[in-house]
Design a protein around this motif. Structure first.
Motif, mmCIF file in Angstrom:
data_model
loop_
_atom_site.group_PDB
_atom_site.id
_atom_site.type_symbol
_atom_site.label_atom_id
_atom_site.label_comp_id
_atom_site.label_asym_id
_atom_site.label_seq_id
_atom_site.Cartn_x
_atom_site.Cartn_y
_atom_site.Cartn_z
ATOM 1 N N GLN A 7 0.854 -1.121 0.091
ATOM 2 C CA GLN A 7 -0.066 0.019 -0.055
ATOM 3 C C GLN A 7 0.998 1.170 -0.040
ATOM 4 O OE1 GLN A 7 -3.323 -0.619 -0.588
ATOM 5 N NE2 GLN A 7 -2.590 -2.701 -0.303
ATOM 6 N N ASP A 8 2.168 0.992 0.028
ATOM 7 C CA ASP A 8 3.180 2.187 -0.175
ATOM 8 C C ASP A 8 3.002 3.113 -1.199
ATOM 9 O OD1 ASP A 8 5.684 3.719 1.337
ATOM 10 O OD2 ASP A 8 6.105 3.356 -0.391
ATOM 11 N N LEU A 9 2.929 4.273 -1.464
ATOM 12 C CA LEU A 9 2.911 5.164 -2.141
ATOM 13 C C LEU A 9 4.213 4.931 -3.505
ATOM 14 C CD1 LEU A 9 1.866 7.663 -4.011
ATOM 15 C CD2 LEU A 9 3.157 9.273 -2.285
ATOM 16 N N TYR A 10 5.206 4.756 -2.749
ATOM 17 C CA TYR A 10 6.383 4.946 -3.634
ATOM 18 C C TYR A 10 6.340 3.428 -4.306
ATOM 19 C CZ TYR A 10 7.405 9.705 -2.899
ATOM 20 O OH TYR A 10 7.235 10.924 -2.665
ATOM 21 N N VAL A 11 6.172 2.352 -3.641
ATOM 22 C CA VAL A 11 6.154 0.939 -4.145
ATOM 23 C C VAL A 11 5.137 0.878 -5.358
ATOM 24 C CG1 VAL A 11 5.483 -1.200 -3.850
ATOM 25 C CG2 VAL A 11 6.747 -0.048 -1.996
ATOM 26 N N ARG A 12 3.911 1.658 -5.276
ATOM 27 C CA ARG A 12 2.939 1.633 -6.223
ATOM 28 C C ARG A 12 3.349 2.479 -7.419
ATOM 29 N NH1 ARG A 12 -3.267 1.269 -4.245
ATOM 30 N NH2 ARG A 12 -3.001 -0.218 -2.822
#
Length: 1017
Positions: free
Chosen positions: A852-857
């Protein structure tokens, strides 16, 4: 034709023996005994297990008893939607009191009438509803009732054990023909029969997750509450925002709802449902559904068409449609009478009518109110009759016919009572309210049924003693006047002034000569509209039913023009899609919902600020106003040097989160004892939940084998919701606290995050000072320095207090406020360490990320599209295990101070693209403007989910959240130094342990690129 169901098994009344063995209180008590640790009720902010609910209700009952509530006391309840409604209902019933729900949108005059008629001298309110009850009743604020520690009750008897079947359970006020609402009295025997229907039919199962979607002023809400608690199911209290059109299906999916009672109007407005694999049962109530609705929403689940007046305790008949199967010419049926209900279709002389003929439906049996209408003997005599076949019966006023298969079909009303969006409205009540206006000499209120829906029209003859108002001004004048007496759903959609009411030769109203609403406008926007107003004009016409001639201008209020609440939500959904600016429904109503007002709001929203964020702490304001002492009475013995005492036993919060579970592993590896405070879960035991989190991130740790203690509690509750004994035990056995629990969300506002992130921190601090004084380790974030007024310079390992202005993003704001509260308690002598981790990445070997992490996505989207924005932006790559190990060690050896936890190495987006290209997976750098277009694709929506708003929705005058991030300095040595942490650890390599950022990036993109082959860009 008579329909007598199971007369031998269930008489028209519940016998005393049956009541003693099967009443709904005993069924709830059985659920408490069988499922003590299962979540019984929850809302967006908190949850209660069956045991916790039992204890809390008993505690609240003690407060109410002191306030004077006893058997047969009428207690009004008016709260915001939350679990407090259920706690209050159970507490009132525990004392034998009568529950009087009051809609928080009801006008003051209506509330006064309800209190006077019911005899309610006590009202339970909260901070948001108290104002309406001033001088009307003795007030009990529910938010002040749990300031003391929650304690176990000495009594082991079931809640309500002293209540008899004939005691009043509740009174529901429905629309009345006299101009005032009528109160229907339901006793506990009636409620028990309703619950026995659930048990007998198996409609509600203990595995169900039920969404309470109805207003608490509807008796259907009571059906959901007692049905869930008597069967051991889990009940979710939806918020008002989740019931809005654009959010409803998302709520069903996110909360894994399996059972919901809803109105057909809501589902019709949504149209074709998205995939909802958990939703097994839909109950339609309040209105007659269409065949198409049954087919559309019934696919893959059980759809139930339920019918029942309030006088028959919610549900009197129901028809099951498995899979939504209904023939093309098959009439929509309301089915057979439910358990204990008796029904007959009779003519004017009380004689049964033949099958297929239309007559009036009469209802009797165990669910029929025995007490009738409160204080209205004349109405009781009119509406209740004694029949030779079924005894006391209620005249429903509904025309029905008995079908060849002995099922019932609803045809129409005998009178002018109508239902709009599930609300029962008496036209006579609306007429009485309008005739109190001095200028109105005559009034006629009638329903107008179109192919789309039913509207209410008021025809007025007026006497003007001053200048005549315009047509639109008359409508608004009348609406404002009657809103003081009537709920909003009773307000006519159309108000038409006539010279006289047309009459026929018999002296009756000539219905055919009454004018229908007509349109004096065309689809084309009026001249003088600007571009946004013209576009909104098109949205208005697209959303409203084609057969609705509204005749409005750009200054006409939406509801006065005939628009419904459902259509208002459709418009707001269209606005959000077209302008990327989300207008809250309540704001739309407050602004009267005109086209001109909406256009002005959009013009400000597109260029300056997102309306959805208007309730955040203002960036130009001072966040220090939110800082309140965590414990005004806290007194810590300063002379005792806590820093020198060894730490053996930690309390860890947030252990089921991404960072928290890695912290747990780090602490266990260091050999310290850990107790985890974990919220209960409806589906899993807390042990299984924690173990699944460990397994998810490939952490080789077994909860049982390692002897990790788990305590079920909630950081936002006083004493975590624990018993007095358990809280005292913990407060004397814990040496130190690692407070990691937080709602990490870049979309939510400060107000949405504060209950967990700020209030939760204050509760943990109180625990730190209770019993043994404990060392306090607080997990904050480097985002406390993300200020628009501090975009240059260094942010050292020190206090963030000087960043109170210009801080953007609700998450950063909530963590900043929490830091100041923690520092306030530190000044009283508590040993405090504040850790500020940077952005954290997953396991470098197993590739287990925080999905759910922004930068992973974000990186995943770049991998799937093969395109990255050509901007000057760098990311840090601190690995979560390195960060957890560092904080665990510092908690044991470092003095009280601030510590920045980050790997100083950063990666620029251009370097990232080059590394990926070296691996044979091409990444093209494109302009930021062109990249933003990608964010409007279906792939971006699926990959980023709601986080797409980080890049698209403005939050302040500087643009979106990401625009604000671009203005900050890049992570680099000297900007966010971590010298103190490295010095205390004696090993600066700890943060750089494992893969280099280049190796990590290549491995990530290789995994994500494999998904590209099966993804349609």
């Amino acid at each position: 034709m008579s329909m007598l169901t199971d007369v031998a098994e269930s008489s028209a009344r519940i016998s005393g023996l049956t009541w003693q063995k099967n009443n709904h209180f005993i069924l709830f008590d059985a659920a408490v005994t069988r499922y003590p640790d299962k979540v019984a009720i929850f809302d967006a902010d908190r949850s209660f297990t069956y045991q916790e609910l039992f204890v809390r209700a008993r505690n609240l009952a003690d407060v109410l008893r002191v306030a004077g509530v006893d058997r047969d006391s009428a207690v009004a309840v008016c709260l915001q939607r939350s679990t407090n409604w259920v706690l209050t209902l159970l507490a009132i019933w525990e004392l034998g009191g009568c529950y009087i729900p009051v809609d928080n949108m009801a006008p003051v005059e209506r509330i006064r009438y309800v209190l006077d008629t019911s005899g309610a001298s006590i009202a339970i309110i909260d901070d948001t509803t108290a104002e309406k009850f001033v001088d009307l009743a003795s007030l009990i604020n529910i938010e002040r009732c749990f300031t003391e520690s929650v304690h176990e009750s000495a009594s082991e008897a079931p809640i309500g054990s002293e209540v008899g079947e004939c005691n009043r359970a509740y009174v529901i006020f429905t629309s009345g023909t006299t101009g005032y609402p009528k109160g229907v009295q339901i006793d506990h025997g009636n409620v028990t029969n309703m619950v026995m229907e659930h048990v007998r039919s198996g409609e509600i199962k203990c595995s169900d997750r039920i969404a309470l979607c109805m207003s608490f002023g509807f008796d259907a809400s009571i059906r959901d509450i007692v049905g869930a608690l008597a069967t051991g199911a889990t009940l979710y209290i939806t918020s008002a925002e989740e019931l809005e059109l654009s959010a409803f299906c998302h709520m069903l999916a996110e909360r894994r709802i399996s059972y919901a009672v809803v109105t057909p109007t809501l589902l019709s407005a949504i149209g074709v449902p998205p995939p909802l694999p958990d939703l097994n049962t839909i109950v339609l109530a309040g209105e007659a559904p269409s065949r198409q609705l049954i087919r559309t929403w019934g696919v893959g689940r059980l759809l139930i068409n339920a019918y029942g007046p309030t006088e028959a305790t919610v549900c009197a008949t129901k028809r099951l449609y498995p899979g939504g199967v209904i023939g093309a010419d098959e009439p929509v049926s309301i089915g057979h009478p439910t358990y204990g209900i008796l029904a007959e279709v009779l003519d004017e002389k009380y004689a049964p009518v033949p099958k297929g003929d239309v007559g009036e439906l009469y209802i009797g049996g165990a669910s029929l109110t025995r007490l009738g209408y409160i204080g209205d003997a004349a109405l009781n005599a009119q509406k209740f009759v004694d029949l030779p076949t079924i005894g006391k019966a209620y005249r429903t006023g509904d025309k029905c016919r008995l079908l060849p298969n002995n099922e019932l079909e609803w045809v129409e009303r005998l009178d002018d009572q109508i239902k709009i969006n599930g609300f029962r409205i008496e036209c006579a009540e609306v007429r009485e309210a309008i005739t109190t206006i001095p200028e109105v000499t005559e009034c006629l209120v009638r329903p107008w049924r179109t192919a789309a829906r039913t509207y209410l029209i008021a025809y007025l003859v007026m006497r003007w003693t001053r200048n005549r108002l315009s047509r639109e001004s008359i409508a608004q004048y009348v609406k404002d006047a009657i809103l003081r007496r009537l709920p909003a759903y009773s307000i006519p959609s159309f108000i038409i002034e006539l010279d006289e009411i047309p009459m026929n030769i018999n002296g009756k109203v000539d219905i055919k000569r009454l004018p229908m609403p007509t349109s004096d406008t065309t689809h084309h926007p009026p001249s003088g509209c600007n571009e946004i107003e013209a576009a909104l004009w098109d949205v208005w016409f697209d959303v409203l039913p084609k057969d609705l001639a509204i005749g409005f201008s750009i200054d006409t209020e939406f509801h006065a023009g005939g628009g419904s609440s459902i259509e208002a939500q459709q418009i707001l959904h269209r606005v959000a899609q077209q302008w990327h600016c989300r207008i809250p429904y309540h704001m739309f109503l407050d602004g009267r919902g005109t086209i001109r007002w909406t256009a002005q709001l959009l013009q400000a929203g597109v260029t300056k600020a997102s309306v959805a964020r208007s309730e955040q702490a203002c960036e130009s304001g001072d966040l220090s106003i939110y800082v309140k002492p965590a414990a005004p009475c806290l007194s810590i013995v300063r002379q005792e040097s806590r820093s020198e005492n060894p730490t053996h036993h930690f309390l860890l919060t947030g252990a089921t989160g991404f960072l928290g579970v890695h912290l747990l592993a780090s602490l266990v590896r260091l050999g310290v004892e850990v107790t985890c405070l974990v919220r209960s879960d409806a589906e899993l035991s807390v042990v299984m939940r924690l173990q699944r989190t460990l397994d998810k991130y490939d952490i080789p740790l077994n909860v049982r084998e390692e002897g990790i203690e788990i305590v079920v509690g909630d950081i936002t509750d006083v004493d975590f919701g624990l018993s007095r004994h358990e809280f005292r035990r913990l407060s004397h056995s814990i040496d130190a606290i690692f407070h990691c629990a937080a709602d990490v969300d870049f979309i939510k506002s400060y107000e949405q995050l504060a209950p967990t992130n700020v209030k939760g921190t204050a509760q943990i601090l109180r625990f730190a000072a209770a019993g043994r004084i404990k060392k306090f380790n607080y997990i904050s974030t480097l985002a406390v320095f993300f200020s628009t007024q501090a975009a240059t310079g260094s942010s050292g390992e020190s206090s963030s207090s000087h960043y109170s202005r210009g801080l953007f993003g609700g998450y950063a704001q909530s963590k900043w406020v929490s830091e100041q509260i923690v520092m306030d308690v530190k000044s009283q002598g508590l040993d405090v360490k504040i850790f500020r981790p940077a952005r954290l990445w997953g396991n470098t070997q197993t590739m287990r990320h925080h999905e759910q992490d922004l930068y992973v996505r974000l990186l995943k989207l770049i991998a799937l599209t093969g395109k990255a924005p050509d901007i000057d932006y760098s990311m840090d790559f601190t690995m979560v295990r390195n960060a957890a190990d560092a904080m665990a060690r510092l908690a044991l050896v470092a003095p009280a101070d601030f510590y920045h936890i980050l790997d100083e190495r950063t990666v620029h987006l251009k370097d990232l693209a080059e590394w990926v290209n070296e691996s044979g997976h091409k990444i093209e750098m494109i302009s930021y403007e062109n990249w933003l277009h990608i964010l409007n694709t279906e792939l971006a929506a699926k990959t980023l989910g709601p986080l797409v708003s980080v890049f698209l929705d403005p939050i302040n005058c500087h643009g979106t959240l990401f625009d604000n991030l671009l203005r900050l300095p890049r992570y680099a040595t000297g900007v966010f130094p971590n010298d103190k942490a490295k010095q205390m650890l004696g090993n600066s390599m700890l943060f750089t342990r494992g893969d280099t950022p280049k190796e990590y990036i290549k491995r990530c993109f290789k995994a994500w690129h494999s998904q590209k082959k099966t993804t349609c860009v």
